[in-house]
Design a protein around this motif. Structure first.
Motif, PDB file in Angstrom:
ATOM      1  N   LEU A 148       0.830  -1.200   0.000  1.00  0.00           N
ATOM      2  CA  LEU A 148       0.000   0.000   0.000  1.00  0.00           C
ATOM      3  C   LEU A 148       0.871   1.260   0.000  1.00  0.00           C
ATOM      4  CD1 LEU A 148      -2.761   1.312   0.113  1.00  0.00           C
ATOM      5  CD2 LEU A 148      -2.745   1.035   2.608  1.00  0.00           C
ATOM      6  N   ALA A 151       2.263   1.712  -3.551  1.00  0.00           N
ATOM      7  CA  ALA A 151       1.198   2.137  -4.465  1.00  0.00           C
ATOM      8  C   ALA A 151       0.830   3.596  -4.234  1.00  0.00           C
ATOM      9  CB  ALA A 151      -0.029   1.245  -4.289  1.00  0.00           C
ATOM     10  N   THR A 152       0.824   4.014  -2.954  1.00  0.00           N
ATOM     11  CA  THR A 152       0.499   5.405  -2.624  1.00  0.00           C
ATOM     12  C   THR A 152       1.570   6.349  -3.147  1.00  0.00           C
ATOM     13  OG1 THR A 152      -0.676   4.663  -0.643  1.00  0.00           O
ATOM     14  CG2 THR A 152      -0.052   6.983  -0.748  1.00  0.00           C
ATOM     15  N   GLN A 155       1.258   6.493  -6.857  1.00  0.00           N
ATOM     16  CA  GLN A 155      -0.078   6.906  -7.282  1.00  0.00           C
ATOM     17  C   GLN A 155      -0.540   6.088  -8.493  1.00  0.00           C
ATOM     18  OE1 GLN A 155      -2.582   9.205  -6.011  1.00  0.00           O
ATOM     19  NE2 GLN A 155      -1.275   8.555  -4.304  1.00  0.00           N
ATOM     20  N   ASN A 156      -0.210   4.793  -8.418  1.00  0.00           N
ATOM     21  CA  ASN A 156      -0.612   3.847  -9.457  1.00  0.00           C
ATOM     22  C   ASN A 156      -1.971   3.272  -9.070  1.00  0.00           C
ATOM     23  OD1 ASN A 156      -1.003   1.301 -10.859  1.00  0.00           O
ATOM     24  ND2 ASN A 156       1.168   1.427 -11.462  1.00  0.00           N
ATOM     25  N   LYS A 157      -2.998   3.614  -9.837  1.00  0.00           N
ATOM     26  CA  LYS A 157      -4.361   3.224  -9.440  1.00  0.00           C
ATOM     27  C   LYS A 157      -4.577   1.715  -9.473  1.00  0.00           C
ATOM     28  CE  LYS A 157      -6.780   7.539 -10.438  1.00  0.00           C
ATOM     29  NZ  LYS A 157      -7.949   8.155 -11.087  1.00  0.00           N
ATOM     30  N   LEU A 160      -2.968   0.524  -6.315  1.00  0.00           N
ATOM     31  CA  LEU A 160      -3.776   0.978  -5.181  1.00  0.00           C
ATOM     32  C   LEU A 160      -5.035   0.125  -5.028  1.00  0.00           C
ATOM     33  CD1 LEU A 160      -3.561   4.870  -5.430  1.00  0.00           C
ATOM     34  CD2 LEU A 160      -2.930   3.483  -3.445  1.00  0.00           C
ATOM     35  N   LYS A 161      -5.652  -0.178  -6.144  1.00  0.00           N
ATOM     36  CA  LYS A 161      -6.872  -0.984  -6.107  1.00  0.00           C
ATOM     37  C   LYS A 161      -6.598  -2.362  -5.507  1.00  0.00           C
ATOM     38  CE  LYS A 161      -8.208  -2.231 -10.108  1.00  0.00           C
ATOM     39  NZ  LYS A 161      -8.657  -2.138 -11.491  1.00  0.00           N
ATOM     40  N   ALA A 163      -4.062  -3.185  -3.556  1.00  0.00           N
ATOM     41  CA  ALA A 163      -3.662  -3.022  -2.161  1.00  0.00           C
ATOM     42  C   ALA A 163      -4.877  -2.800  -1.263  1.00  0.00           C
ATOM     43  CB  ALA A 163      -2.682  -1.857  -2.025  1.00  0.00           C
ATOM     44  N   PHE A 164      -5.829  -1.968  -1.732  1.00  0.00           N
ATOM     45  CA  PHE A 164      -7.049  -1.738  -0.946  1.00  0.00           C
ATOM     46  C   PHE A 164      -7.824  -3.043  -0.753  1.00  0.00           C
ATOM     47  CE2 PHE A 164      -7.090   2.898  -2.539  1.00  0.00           C
ATOM     48  CZ  PHE A 164      -6.414   3.316  -1.401  1.00  0.00           C
ATOM     49  N   LYS A 186     -12.804   2.463  -1.139  1.00  0.00           N
ATOM     50  CA  LYS A 186     -11.748   3.123  -1.912  1.00  0.00           C
ATOM     51  C   LYS A 186     -11.424   2.311  -3.168  1.00  0.00           C
ATOM     52  CE  LYS A 186      -9.534   5.380   2.070  1.00  0.00           C
ATOM     53  NZ  LYS A 186      -8.305   5.498   2.881  1.00  0.00           N
TER      54      LYS A 186
END
Length: 671
Positions: A148, A151-152, A155-157, A160-161, A163-164, A186
């Motif tokens: 996470l 990814a943050t 800022q790779n969506k 991030l997806k 990881a969320f 999220k």
């Protein structure tokens, strides 16, 4: 339903395999047409192996290994990392966690060295999933948070997806609904922005599962059916089977018999058709639950047996406390023995001093009397020394027995794990017999005209058959207990044909479970390499088993200690270290560097701990010498092992690399 949460997490990243099944043939044709051995070839091999995995896992793994070999030959780091990650994920889905962790950790190391943050995040994702399935929540959460954070930063969506979804699943597993919903929302927001239907339905699945836990059944069914249509369209058959089983359980709780049977059988058909082993286990569980709920005990029992054959219940960890108690008792007996020896030495020294003084004073006056008295004193001293020696031998025997009991305590939790399965069968068959006898009793109180004689005969025959199975599994449990009792007793000294490979494998497994019972967070890679050509050799199984158990226990202690030291230093250092214990057997002419020439067996136990400091290497086989803290070591294990091996005409040697690990080689002649 509990297993659904853990196994579903793996499907978050692996479901692409099912979505691409229809493309497998075209990918194969594309790969066959491309003849150049370059980086493009590696990409095509990995694409094809991913698509092939569900229908032919072994061939898929073989192709991935070939891709890794080619990437190594070309020294293409991206290809090496991708192949290692794919291969690790495939082995993880086959429950081969030790090899999977090793490969993914290697991929992580390559990614960090190369500075490839995206592949580094993928490696953390795979490790988090693996450690969750391996019941190590702390490491699973650690890798999830690392992913996470990366990814943050990027800022790779897409990252991030993922990881969320992973972090949300961790909160979900702890039933922290508020945090889980917040994180899942999220992921859902990004999925909606990207028009990502697959992620959307992953999130909806978790929401339905939460509603099921909260007994909001109608709302859960509505979401499940919505998800079902999507996964059927995508050809994601594991999810289809999971949802069928979930809906069946809900209808069972709602006492909707027809619907419960319909969805349970649908889960069974999908699982069998697509060879989905884990989903088949859930289908069996749903059918057993449904049949039992509606009093069809015979079918419920049959499906429960099928379910139990695919899933062993978690063993109890409480028994491991006995090992610590046995060690403390042995340590105290050791101290008492040493104190007694010191007391005898002081008494003898005092007596010699008094005799010398008395001789000096009366030498000329009472020479004859002194000689007579001195002779009597010598006789008394001899008797005292003989008595002290006898007491010392008795104390040593007690210490040896205590050392055996300490090792037995180490095995207790492992025994609990091994004995759990036959006891499950005994309990299940007993419960079903009770239900059948109650049904028979109810049938017999009916008037003669209403009795079903055929049903009574069937029930009686089933009770007899179940009783025979209870007896069979009871004997299995009895055999395990007798084997451990044999370990605790004094050896009869009788040699008998023994399979050294089976003996070594049994003690490796039991010792590992024993250590896990004391420290649930401890994990290690267990590697075995047995020579099948050895066959059975004549030996005393209790004695050799004691030697192997002691070496394996010491190896686990060494890697656990190194892991703890690295963990206290810094967490990143810990991630580069994989505790590993290896045991091998070989038919050989002699121990390396030894003097034997007859054919024998070489047993090696290797660890990657800190190794043995060179200045104490020559002391490790001395009685009572130990480097462990008070209460954790008797100082007798290696000494007794050395004596046992020498008594059998064998040799035991230590190969040590300080800071890197230790190997103990045991040569046993085959007489």
């Amino acid at each position: 339903m509990v297993k659904i949460v853990a196994l579903f997490i793996v499907l978050i990243t692996s479901s692409y395999c099912y979505a691409q099944i229809n493309k497998t043939d075209s990918l194969k044709n594309d790969l066959d047409r491309y003849t150049k051995m370059d980086t493009i070839k590696i990409k095509k091999m990995l694409d094809y192996s991913n698509s092939l995995f569900k229908t032919n896992a072994e061939k898929s793994i073989q192709i991935t290994k070939e891709a890794l070999v080619l990437a190594d030959k070309l020294n293409w780091k991206n290809g090496q990392i991708d192949a290692l990650l794919n291969l690790g994920q495939m082995l993880g889905r086959q429950q081969k966690f030790d090899k999977a962790f090793s490969l993914i950790l290697k991929a992580l190391k390559f990614s960090e060295a190369k500075g490839d943050r995206e592949r580094e995040a993928d490696a953390h994702h795979s490790l988090s999933e693996g450690y969750r399935l391996f019941a190590n929540d702390s490491l699973s959460n650690y890798h999830a948070q690392k992913m996470l954070a990366i990814a943050t930063t990027l800022q790779n969506k897409d990252l991030l997806k993922k990881a969320f979804l992973l972090v949300g699943a961790i909160y979900f597993g702890h039933k922290d609904w508020v945090k889980a919903d917040s994180i899942f929302n999220k992921a859902l927001k990004i999925a909606i922005e990207q028009n990502d239907e697959r992620t959307k339905y992953h999130v909806l699945y978790f929401k339905a599962l939460k509603l099921y836990y909260l007994k909001n059944y109608n709302a859960a069914i509505k979401i499940y059916k919505d998800c079902l249509g999507h996964h059927q369209k995508e050809g994601n058959y594991p999810q289809v089977a999971y949802i069928y089983a979930s809906i069946s359980s809900i209808y069972t709780d709602l006492n909707s018999k027809d619907s419960a049977y319909f969805y349970a059988n649908a889960a069974l058909q999908v699982s069998k058709k697509h060879l989905l082993e884990k989903e088949l286990m859930d289908a069996y569980g749903a059918l057993a639950y449904t049949h039992h709920k509606f009093k069809d005990y015979k079918n419920a029992f049959e499906y429960r047996i099928l379910y139990d054959s695919l899933f062993n219940k978690t063993y109890s960890l409480a028994a491991g406390q006995n090992a610590e108690k046995a060690r403390m008792q042995t340590e105290q007996e050791k101290k008492d023995a040493l104190a007694k020896i010191e007391e005898i030495k002081k008494e003898n020294a005092t007596r010699r001093t008094r005799n010398l003084q008395f001789t000096t004073i009366v030498f000329f006056m009472l020479l004859a009397g002194f000689l007579f008295w001195n002779n009597r004193q010598k006789q008394k001293s001899k008797l005292l020394i003989e008595k002290a020696y006898s007491d010392l031998k008795a104390t040593q025997s007690q210490l040896i027995q205590s050392e055996k009991m300490a090792s037995l305590g180490e095995l207790t939790a492992g025994i609990a794990h091994e004995i759990q399965n036959p006891l499950n069968f005994v309990n299940n068959f007993s419960e079903v017999n009770k239900e059948m006898l109650e049904e028979l009793k109810a049938e017999r109180v009916k008037p003669n005209a209403e009795r079903d004689e055929h049903l009574q005969d069937d029930l009686i025959n089933d009770v007899i058959a179940n009783s025979e199975k209870i007896n069979h599994h009871g004997k299995r449990a009895d055999a395990i207990v007798k084997g451990m009792l044999q370990h605790s007793r004094s050896s009869r000294g009788v040699k008998e044909p023994t399979d050294i490979n089976v003996l070594a494998d049994e003690y490796l497994r039991l010792a590992y479970h024993g250590l896990r019972a004391k420290d649930k967070s401890f994990n290690a890679t267990l590697i075995t390499d047995f020579d099948d050509s050895i066959g059975k050799i004549n030996m005393i199984p209790q004695d050799i088993g004691r030697v192997i158990l002691n070496l394996i226990t010491n190896a686990f202690y060494a890697v656990a200690k190194k892991k703890k030291q690295l963990g206290e230093a810094s967490l990143p250092d810990l991630q580069g270290y994989n505790p590993t214990v290896t045991i091998t057997t070989r038919r050989t002419a002699s121990l390396p560097g030894g003097s034997h020439g007859a054919t024998g067996v070489l047993v090696s136990v290797k660890d990657n701990g800190n190794g043995i400091p060179q200045h104490i290497k020559d002391k490790i086989f001395q009685p009572f010498f130990t480097t462990k803290p008070t209460g954790e070591g008797t100082g007798l294990g290696l000494s007794l092992s050395y004596d046992i091996v020498k008594a059998l005409g064998g040799e035991i040697k230590v190969v040590n690399s300080e800071g890197e690990g230790t190997t103990f080689d045991v040569y046993l002649p085959n007489e």
